[in-house]
Design a protein around this motif. Structure first.
Motif, PDB file in Angstrom:
ATOM      1  N   LEU A 188       3.296  -5.545 -11.377  1.00 26.26           N
ATOM      2  CA  LEU A 188       2.923  -6.416 -10.268  1.00 26.26           C
ATOM      3  C   LEU A 188       3.623  -6.035  -8.965  1.00 26.26           C
ATOM      4  CD1 LEU A 188       2.958  -9.896 -12.070  1.00 26.26           C
ATOM      5  CD2 LEU A 188       0.974  -8.481 -11.494  1.00 26.26           C
ATOM      6  N   ASP A 189       4.708  -5.286  -9.063  1.00 26.85           N
ATOM      7  CA  ASP A 189       5.470  -4.898  -7.874  1.00 26.85           C
ATOM      8  C   ASP A 189       4.983  -3.592  -7.260  1.00 26.85           C
ATOM      9  OD1 ASP A 189       7.453  -7.041  -8.025  1.00 26.85           O
ATOM     10  OD2 ASP A 189       8.123  -6.029  -9.848  1.00 26.85           O
ATOM     11  N   VAL A 190       4.255  -2.805  -8.040  1.00 29.09           N
ATOM     12  CA  VAL A 190       3.860  -1.468  -7.591  1.00 29.09           C
ATOM     13  C   VAL A 190       2.410  -1.489  -7.124  1.00 29.09           C
ATOM     14  CG1 VAL A 190       3.648   0.959  -8.241  1.00 29.09           C
ATOM     15  CG2 VAL A 190       5.461  -0.445  -9.238  1.00 29.09           C
ATOM     16  N   PRO A 191       2.149  -1.068  -5.900  1.00 27.54           N
ATOM     17  CA  PRO A 191       0.767  -1.073  -5.396  1.00 27.54           C
ATOM     18  C   PRO A 191      -0.049   0.073  -5.984  1.00 27.54           C
ATOM     19  CG  PRO A 191       2.174  -0.015  -3.799  1.00 27.54           C
ATOM     20  CD  PRO A 191       3.087  -0.508  -4.912  1.00 27.54           C
ATOM     21  N   GLU A 192      -1.343  -0.003  -5.818  1.00 27.00           N
ATOM     22  CA  GLU A 192      -2.205   1.109  -6.187  1.00 27.00           C
ATOM     23  C   GLU A 192      -1.948   2.245  -5.201  1.00 27.00           C
ATOM     24  OE1 GLU A 192      -4.831   2.702  -8.862  1.00 27.00           O
ATOM     25  OE2 GLU A 192      -4.233   0.595  -8.862  1.00 27.00           O
ATOM     26  N   ARG A 224       0.844  -1.199   0.000  1.00 24.77           N
ATOM     27  CA  ARG A 224       0.000   0.000   0.000  1.00 24.77           C
ATOM     28  C   ARG A 224       0.871   1.238   0.000  1.00 24.77           C
ATOM     29  NH1 ARG A 224      -2.753   2.705   4.556  1.00 24.77           N
ATOM     30  NH2 ARG A 224      -4.435   3.986   3.732  1.00 24.77           N
ATOM     31  N   GLY A 225       0.402   2.276  -0.680  1.00 29.42           N
ATOM     32  CA  GLY A 225       1.143   3.526  -0.711  1.00 29.42           C
ATOM     33  C   GLY A 225       0.226   4.727  -0.783  1.00 29.42           C
ATOM     34  N   VAL A 226       0.643   5.794  -0.135  1.00 30.52           N
ATOM     35  CA  VAL A 226      -0.101   7.054  -0.143  1.00 30.52           C
ATOM     36  C   VAL A 226       0.885   8.179  -0.429  1.00 30.52           C
ATOM     37  CG1 VAL A 226      -1.551   8.644   1.168  1.00 30.52           C
ATOM     38  CG2 VAL A 226      -1.743   6.185   1.566  1.00 30.52           C
ATOM     39  N   CYS A 227       0.483   9.112  -1.292  1.00 30.43           N
ATOM     40  CA  CYS A 227       1.369  10.235  -1.622  1.00 30.43           C
ATOM     41  C   CYS A 227       0.604  11.545  -1.495  1.00 30.43           C
ATOM     42  CB  CYS A 227       1.900  10.101  -3.044  1.00 30.43           C
ATOM     43  SG  CYS A 227       2.908  11.516  -3.581  1.00 30.43           S
ATOM     44  N   ALA A 228       1.215  12.521  -0.841  1.00 30.30           N
ATOM     45  CA  ALA A 228       0.711  13.890  -0.816  1.00 30.30           C
ATOM     46  C   ALA A 228       1.780  14.775  -1.450  1.00 30.30           C
ATOM     47  CB  ALA A 228       0.413  14.348   0.608  1.00 30.30           C
ATOM     48  N   GLN A 229       1.432  15.414  -2.568  1.00 28.14           N
ATOM     49  CA  GLN A 229       2.410  16.192  -3.325  1.00 28.14           C
ATOM     50  C   GLN A 229       1.932  17.620  -3.531  1.00 28.14           C
ATOM     51  OE1 GLN A 229       5.636  15.516  -4.820  1.00 28.14           O
ATOM     52  NE2 GLN A 229       5.430  17.748  -4.986  1.00 28.14           N
ATOM     53  N   ASP A 230       2.768  18.562  -3.116  1.00 26.15           N
ATOM     54  CA  ASP A 230       2.512  19.980  -3.364  1.00 26.15           C
ATOM     55  C   ASP A 230       2.888  20.282  -4.811  1.00 26.15           C
ATOM     56  OD1 ASP A 230       2.546  22.826  -3.355  1.00 26.15           O
ATOM     57  OD2 ASP A 230       4.604  22.811  -2.608  1.00 26.15           O
TER      58      ASP A 230
END
Length: 331
Positions: free
Chosen positions: A258-262, A201-207
């Motif tokens: 396949l290695d990169v999560p949504e 799992r991944g979450v990104c917050a980008q300015d």
């Protein structure tokens, strides 16, 4: 046994060359004899979406659609220098140059339209779909093509980023403008029997300053995270006595789909006062915190801190065995 952990990492990143180094972009804007609009700039398209962004900026100012903009770049016989596609600078630097050129061309168009339409001033003139017309009396109008037939409509504008060289004694200065900010949160699963690490799992917050094109921003985030994941877990040149042992994709591994999560993405708009429409560049910032966040998550999962990357399964197993030995020794 599979263990899970979570980690976060953030970065503040100064875009452009910085530290007082001249950071210059130049662009030209033209209305051709057939009334079409051409933007000339030496900015290189390397997949970051520069052509799309610049067309959007020019189209917004000149009152046309993006597909009405003809974009000429990467041709030194026709285009002025816009600096390198590096340092996440093209959206900010070259975007400002394109914006300035489009604004100057617009001013030239309305001034010529005033004379052509025999108006008292340029006040209340609007641009839409290659026409310039008087808002209060739309029948009073002229096409770009007719104005171009009266003489050359070509302008050139330059933008130079403001940077200050840092004082070598005190470390004071304003080396970059603007800064952008990014934060990643990830969850990993570590298999302590095989050493395999999976980012689940991944979450990104980008300015981004101003999101000129949100879809392109999301694509940049996806690509940057994939690069950071590969950097942290897989990609190893295998340098030995100056020789690269992993010189082909059979042994130099890169992430697949396949290695990169949504990824869950949050686009933060904190307008830059000097950016084109408030925009900032994000090419490199979306990659930098990915690997540190993953390493922090690994530490949270198995309690082992890694200081060398990539964190391959072999290195995980070796580290686990060493930690077990130290634990036995301490007891």
């Amino acid at each position: 046994m599979k263990k899970r952990g979570r980690g976060i990492a953030s970065v503040h990143y100064g875009t452009g060359y910085g530290n007082g180094f001249p950071d210059v972009s130049t662009a030209r804007a033209e209305v051709s004899k057939d009334g079409s609009i051409i933007i000339y700039i030496g900015a290189t398209e390397v997949g970051q979406g520069a052509k799309t962004i610049f067309c959007q900026m020019a189209a917004e100012i000149l009152g046309v659609e993006t597909y009405d903009i003809h974009f000429v770049c990467e041709d030194t016989s026709q285009t002025p220098d816009a600096g390198t596609a590096a340092a996440s600078r093209q959206t900010y630097n070259s975007g400002n140059a394109v914006k300035k050129a489009a604004e100057s061309l617009r001013q030239m168009l309305v001034e010529r339209a005033q004379k052509h339409l025999q108006l008292n001033s340029i006040h209340d003139l609007a641009l839409e779909d290659h026409w310039i017309y008087l808002k209060d009396y739309p029948k009073k109008r002229v096409h770009f093509k007719d104005l171009a037939g009266e003489g050359t409509l070509l302008v050139e504008e330059t933008f130079t980023a403001q940077t200050v060289k840092m004082d070598e004694e005190t470390g004071e200065g304003a080396p970059y403008w603007p800064y952008t900010f990014c934060c990643y949160g990830v969850e990993v699963e570590v298999d302590t029997e095989t050493g395999e690490i999976q980012v689940i799992r991944g979450v990104c917050a980008q300015d981004v300053g101003k999101a000129i094109n949100p879809e392109l921003i999301e694509g940049q985030i996806d690509g940057g995270f994939a690069m950071g994941l590969g950097y942290g877990l897989m990609e190893d040149l295998g340098l030995s006595n100056g020789e690269i042992r992993h010189s082909r994709f059979a042994n130099y591994l890169i992430p697949t789909a396949l290695d990169v999560p949504e990824l869950e993405k949050f686009i933060i708009e904190d307008l830059s006062s000097t950016g084109p429409f408030g925009a900032k560049g994000i090419g490199e910032p979306v990659m930098i915190p990915a690997a540190p966040a993953i390493l922090n998550a690994i530490y949270d999962a198995i309690g082992i801190r890694f200081y060398e990357i990539p964190v391959t399964p072999e290195r995980v197993l070796i580290a686990i065995k060493e930690a077990q030995k130290e634990e036995k020794h301490d007891t």
